[in-house]
Scaffold this motif. Structure first.
Motif, PDB file in Angstrom:
ATOM      1  N   ARG A   1      -8.139   4.126  -2.376  1.00  0.00           N
ATOM      2  CA  ARG A   1      -9.308   3.885  -1.515  1.00  0.00           C
ATOM      3  C   ARG A   1     -10.460   3.294  -2.324  1.00  0.00           C
ATOM      4  O   ARG A   1     -11.174   2.411  -1.838  1.00  0.00           O
ATOM      5  CB  ARG A   1      -9.720   5.167  -0.807  1.00  0.00           C
ATOM      6  CG  ARG A   1      -8.729   5.539   0.303  1.00  0.00           C
ATOM      7  CD  ARG A   1      -8.977   6.859   0.927  1.00  0.00           C
ATOM      8  NE  ARG A   1     -10.300   6.965   1.517  1.00  0.00           N
ATOM      9  CZ  ARG A   1     -10.763   8.065   2.095  1.00  0.00           C
ATOM     10  NH1 ARG A   1      -9.999   9.139   2.159  1.00  0.00           N
ATOM     11  NH2 ARG A   1     -11.966   8.098   2.611  1.00  0.00           N
TER      12      ARG A   1
ATOM     13  N   GLU B   1       2.995   4.286   4.685  1.00  0.00           N
ATOM     14  CA  GLU B   1       3.560   5.487   4.057  1.00  0.00           C
ATOM     15  C   GLU B   1       3.291   6.747   4.869  1.00  0.00           C
ATOM     16  O   GLU B   1       3.853   7.795   4.588  1.00  0.00           O
ATOM     17  CB  GLU B   1       3.032   5.643   2.632  1.00  0.00           C
ATOM     18  CG  GLU B   1       3.489   4.550   1.700  1.00  0.00           C
ATOM     19  CD  GLU B   1       4.992   4.343   1.715  1.00  0.00           C
ATOM     20  OE1 GLU B   1       5.746   5.336   1.753  1.00  0.00           O
ATOM     21  OE2 GLU B   1       5.421   3.177   1.706  1.00  0.00           O
TER      22      GLU B   1
ATOM     23  N   GLY C   1      -0.361   1.077   2.350  1.00  0.00           N
ATOM     24  CA  GLY C   1      -0.660   2.506   2.277  1.00  0.00           C
ATOM     25  C   GLY C   1      -0.464   3.181   3.622  1.00  0.00           C
ATOM     26  O   GLY C   1       0.135   4.261   3.709  1.00  0.00           O
TER      27      GLY C   1
ATOM     28  N   GLN D   1      -4.151   8.514  -3.408  1.00  0.00           N
ATOM     29  CA  GLN D   1      -4.895   8.118  -2.219  1.00  0.00           C
ATOM     30  C   GLN D   1      -6.367   7.835  -2.517  1.00  0.00           C
ATOM     31  O   GLN D   1      -6.863   6.755  -2.189  1.00  0.00           O
ATOM     32  CB  GLN D   1      -4.777   9.139  -1.091  1.00  0.00           C
ATOM     33  CG  GLN D   1      -5.496   8.663   0.142  1.00  0.00           C
ATOM     34  CD  GLN D   1      -5.514   9.646   1.285  1.00  0.00           C
ATOM     35  OE1 GLN D   1      -6.544   9.773   1.897  1.00  0.00           O
ATOM     36  NE2 GLN D   1      -4.425  10.322   1.581  1.00  0.00           N
TER      37      GLN D   1
ATOM     38  N   LYS E   1      -0.172  12.613  -5.748  1.00  0.00           N
ATOM     39  CA  LYS E   1      -1.150  13.040  -4.749  1.00  0.00           C
ATOM     40  C   LYS E   1      -2.522  12.415  -5.006  1.00  0.00           C
ATOM     41  O   LYS E   1      -3.274  12.147  -4.089  1.00  0.00           O
ATOM     42  CB  LYS E   1      -1.265  14.560  -4.753  1.00  0.00           C
ATOM     43  CG  LYS E   1       0.022  15.249  -4.380  1.00  0.00           C
ATOM     44  CD  LYS E   1      -0.152  16.068  -3.149  1.00  0.00           C
ATOM     45  CE  LYS E   1       1.110  16.834  -2.864  1.00  0.00           C
ATOM     46  NZ  LYS E   1       1.826  16.305  -1.747  1.00  0.00           N
TER      47      LYS E   1
ATOM     48  N   LEU F   1       0.064  10.645   3.350  1.00  0.00           N
ATOM     49  CA  LEU F   1      -0.090  10.000   2.058  1.00  0.00           C
ATOM     50  C   LEU F   1      -1.274   9.042   1.987  1.00  0.00           C
ATOM     51  O   LEU F   1      -1.835   8.812   0.923  1.00  0.00           O
ATOM     52  CB  LEU F   1       1.189   9.241   1.698  1.00  0.00           C
ATOM     53  CG  LEU F   1       2.436  10.109   1.578  1.00  0.00           C
ATOM     54  CD1 LEU F   1       3.661   9.252   1.351  1.00  0.00           C
ATOM     55  CD2 LEU F   1       2.269  11.121   0.467  1.00  0.00           C
ATOM     56  N   PHE F   2      -1.651   8.471   3.126  1.00  0.00           N
ATOM     57  CA  PHE F   2      -2.771   7.542   3.156  1.00  0.00           C
ATOM     58  C   PHE F   2      -3.326   7.499   4.568  1.00  0.00           C
ATOM     59  O   PHE F   2      -2.688   7.942   5.512  1.00  0.00           O
ATOM     60  CB  PHE F   2      -2.323   6.141   2.706  1.00  0.00           C
ATOM     61  CG  PHE F   2      -3.474   5.237   2.355  1.00  0.00           C
ATOM     62  CD1 PHE F   2      -4.199   5.439   1.193  1.00  0.00           C
ATOM     63  CD2 PHE F   2      -3.841   4.212   3.195  1.00  0.00           C
ATOM     64  CE1 PHE F   2      -5.263   4.621   0.867  1.00  0.00           C
ATOM     65  CE2 PHE F   2      -4.911   3.372   2.875  1.00  0.00           C
ATOM     66  CZ  PHE F   2      -5.613   3.590   1.714  1.00  0.00           C
TER      67      PHE F   2
ATOM     68  N   LEU G   1       1.757   6.169  -4.064  1.00  0.00           N
ATOM     69  CA  LEU G   1       1.324   7.076  -3.002  1.00  0.00           C
ATOM     70  C   LEU G   1       2.321   8.204  -2.773  1.00  0.00           C
ATOM     71  O   LEU G   1       1.926   9.341  -2.514  1.00  0.00           O
ATOM     72  CB  LEU G   1       1.097   6.303  -1.703  1.00  0.00           C
ATOM     73  CG  LEU G   1      -0.137   5.414  -1.678  1.00  0.00           C
ATOM     74  CD1 LEU G   1      -0.117   4.520  -0.445  1.00  0.00           C
ATOM     75  CD2 LEU G   1      -1.410   6.234  -1.730  1.00  0.00           C
TER      76      LEU G   1
ATOM     77  N   TRP H   1      -8.543   3.437   8.467  1.00  0.00           N
ATOM     78  CA  TRP H   1      -9.070   2.618   7.374  1.00  0.00           C
ATOM     79  C   TRP H   1      -9.953   1.504   7.922  1.00  0.00           C
ATOM     80  O   TRP H   1     -11.047   1.263   7.413  1.00  0.00           O
ATOM     81  CB  TRP H   1      -7.930   2.029   6.536  1.00  0.00           C
ATOM     82  CG  TRP H   1      -8.448   1.085   5.491  1.00  0.00           C
ATOM     83  CD1 TRP H   1      -8.998   1.417   4.288  1.00  0.00           C
ATOM     84  CD2 TRP H   1      -8.506  -0.341   5.580  1.00  0.00           C
ATOM     85  NE1 TRP H   1      -9.386   0.275   3.626  1.00  0.00           N
ATOM     86  CE2 TRP H   1      -9.087  -0.816   4.391  1.00  0.00           C
ATOM     87  CE3 TRP H   1      -8.110  -1.267   6.544  1.00  0.00           C
ATOM     88  CZ2 TRP H   1      -9.301  -2.175   4.140  1.00  0.00           C
ATOM     89  CZ3 TRP H   1      -8.311  -2.617   6.294  1.00  0.00           C
ATOM     90  CH2 TRP H   1      -8.904  -3.055   5.112  1.00  0.00           C
TER      91      TRP H   1
END
Length: 161
Positions: free
Chosen positions: A47, A79, A76, A43, A40, A83-84, A36, A90
């Motif tokens: 996912r 970070e 993730g 991500q 780039k 980044l996520f 991550l 989520w």
């Protein structure tokens, strides 16, 4: 590895390793963080992997895939938003709507809520708060199942002060 393979290939290999071997989770989570941070394109690929893991978990009620998806998503999220996705985003994206992985049947809903309930004694307050403030989608006729989980999570939060 990052020079030789694409991010998609690396995550595909990661998934194969997770499915076929006992792993050192510290190394796996460090690897995910490195991907991550340095790529780039990681991500969306991560996912996709999480989506496959959750689909598989709910298709066969596979606890291992469920645990793996949550661990990778949480790593993730650690970070940072650049980044996520945040864990909250989520979780809402995965379980917040009527098209979530768990929304297809009562058995899927029970699988998710049992999984979350089993985690309660070990969960840090941050995750319990996310689950309470942004609960999974539950049809009205099964609302009592969600309320049992919410009560358990709130009790744990109160114990943790």
């Amino acid at each position: 590895l990052g020079v030789i393979f694409s991010v998609k290939q690396l995550l595909h290999h990661l998934q194969q390793v997770l499915e076929t071997h006992e792993v050192n989770w510290k190394h796996i989570l460090c690897f995910v963080s490195s991907l991550l941070v340095y790529y780039k394109a990681a991500q969306p690929s991560l996912r996709e992997l999480l989506s496959r893991l959750l689909s598989s978990a709910f298709e066969s009620y596979d606890l291992e895939n469920m645990i793996t998806a949550f661990l990778l998503a949480r790593q993730g999220a650690l970070e940072g938003a650049g980044l996520f996705l945040s864990y909250s985003d989520w979780f809402k994206m995965s379980f917040g709507g009527c098209t979530g992985y768990h929304a297809s049947s009562k058995k899927s809903l029970v699988f998710l809520l049992k999984f979350l309930s089993d985690l309660v004694p070990f969960e840090p307050p941050l995750y319990l708060k996310v689950h309470i403030l942004h609960p999974p989608y539950v049809p009205a006729k099964h609302r009592n199942l969600l309320m049992e989980y919410v009560t358990l999570a709130k009790t744990r939060l109160a114990d943790l002060k």
